[in-house]
Design a protein around this motif. Structure first.
Motif, PDB file in Angstrom:
ATOM      1  N   ILE A  23      51.202  36.670  41.528  1.00 20.75           N
ATOM      2  CA  ILE A  23      50.512  37.671  40.734  1.00 20.75           C
ATOM      3  C   ILE A  23      51.574  38.605  40.160  1.00 20.75           C
ATOM      4  CG2 ILE A  23      48.812  39.547  40.738  1.00 20.75           C
ATOM      5  CD1 ILE A  23      47.550  36.880  41.303  1.00 20.75           C
ATOM      6  N   LEU A  39      40.794  38.783  40.295  1.00 21.43           N
ATOM      7  CA  LEU A  39      41.936  38.674  41.198  1.00 21.43           C
ATOM      8  C   LEU A  39      41.628  37.680  42.320  1.00 21.43           C
ATOM      9  CD1 LEU A  39      44.717  39.570  42.276  1.00 21.43           C
ATOM     10  CD2 LEU A  39      43.546  41.449  43.447  1.00 21.43           C
ATOM     11  N   GLU A  85      43.466  34.012  43.213  1.00 22.40           N
ATOM     12  CA  GLU A  85      43.973  33.677  44.541  1.00 22.40           C
ATOM     13  C   GLU A  85      43.414  32.330  45.009  1.00 22.40           C
ATOM     14  OE1 GLU A  85      44.622  38.250  46.218  1.00 22.40           O
ATOM     15  OE2 GLU A  85      42.811  37.116  46.736  1.00 22.40           O
ATOM     16  N   GLU A 125      48.021  43.714  41.113  1.00 22.44           N
ATOM     17  CA  GLU A 125      47.412  43.299  42.375  1.00 22.44           C
ATOM     18  C   GLU A 125      46.081  43.987  42.656  1.00 22.44           C
ATOM     19  OE1 GLU A 125      50.376  44.698  42.116  1.00 22.44           O
ATOM     20  OE2 GLU A 125      51.919  43.243  42.687  1.00 22.44           O
ATOM     21  N   GLU A 182      53.652  41.749  39.084  1.00 23.98           N
ATOM     22  CA  GLU A 182      53.807  43.052  39.723  1.00 23.98           C
ATOM     23  C   GLU A 182      52.988  44.108  38.980  1.00 23.98           C
ATOM     24  OE1 GLU A 182      57.386  46.145  41.041  1.00 23.98           O
ATOM     25  OE2 GLU A 182      57.866  44.168  40.181  1.00 23.98           O
TER      26      GLU A 182
END
Length: 279
Positions: A156, A133, A137, A161, A158
């Protein structure tokens, strides 16, 4: 009889002794082995033909990809040499355009070198545990200007996250994600979106890069990971790039002993997915 002897020799059965058995269907056995040999030879010939076709296309594509920026550079420099260097309206602009084409040449050569090293077994994978993740980012942050220029949102998915840890070469997976997201931006529609999601698949994590862009015709899907293969040549070259991004992504993922695939439908969008070992 000659063919039969050759087949038996290929099978390394020359030392076998055939016992006399009047009930054996010798002719049937010979026919079966001849048909098996024929199928094997046909497959080898077809493979050689495919490799020769691929070689011709590859050489032609390399030539074309290198020729375009080289001719552009030559044109800009010739203009400057012929007196344009003293023209304040074009000298700096032409130098910047020549430099941009030099950057494209460097990108092509660098990417070709990377693929060559991988195929020679020189692409070392150093696997570490990291948060995929956080890496996504970072990729979004580095491409936010490109996405803004093309009016594409990077998101990202739903429900994805949460922190997700994988075991892989972080630097090389960073390059895979950069290549896939860049590709989705290039072929995205005005005001479109690129999503990335992560899915726990027991021992592996599936990373999915999806867009709602123009999509890819089904006839192109088997070849999208080939070197220099472009679905829309004019648009791709106009937006730059080496034409090797997806090929490099495939090589890196397979170097991790994982798989990458593509799904797409014209007018709806495209999704690239690849797996990584779960940490």
């Amino acid at each position: 009889k000659v063919i039969y002897k050759m087949i038996r020799s290929e099978k390394s059965q020359a030392n076998e002794r055939l016992e006399l058995n009047l009930t054996r269907d010798v002719i049937g056995e010979v026919e079966e082995e001849v048909l098996e040999w024929r199928d094997k030879e046909r497959k080898e010939i077809d493979q050689l033909k495919r490799m020769e076709t691929y070689r011709r296309e590859f050489v032609g594509n390399v030539s074309h990809e290198l020729k375009t920026p080289i001719f552009n550079i030559q044109g800009y420099l010739d203009t400057l040499i012929d007196g344009g260097v003293y023209d304040g309206n074009i000298n700096v602009a032409y130098l910047l355009k020549a430099a941009k084409n030099v950057d494209r040449l460097i990108a092509i050569v660098t990417d070709l070198d990377l693929i060559t090293r991988h195929e020679a077994g020189q692409l070392n994978i150093v696997a570490i545990r990291f948060n995929i993740l956080r890496l996504v980012e970072e990729v979004f942050e580095s491409l936010e200007i490109l996405a803004y220029e093309n009016n594409i949102q990077l998101k990202i998915k739903e429900g994805c996250e949460q922190n997700t840890y994988v075991s892989a070469d972080r630097e090389k997976i960073h390059q895979v994600l950069i290549n896939l997201v860049k590709n989705s931006i290039k072929y995205g529609q005005e005001g479109g979106t690129t999503w990335i999601g992560f899915y726990d698949m027991n021992k592996v994590v599936l990373i999915d890069v999806t867009d709602n862009g123009m999509g890819i015709d089904a006839k192109h899907l088997p070849r999208v990971f080939e070197r220099f293969y472009r679905i829309d040549s004019s648009r791709s070259r106009k937006q730059g790039g080496s034409g090797l991004g997806l090929a490099i992504a495939k090589h890196i993922v397979e170097a991790h002993n994982q798989k990458i695939h593509v799904r797409s439908k014209l007018g709806i969008g495209t999704s690239f997915g690849f797996t990584l070992k779960k940490a």
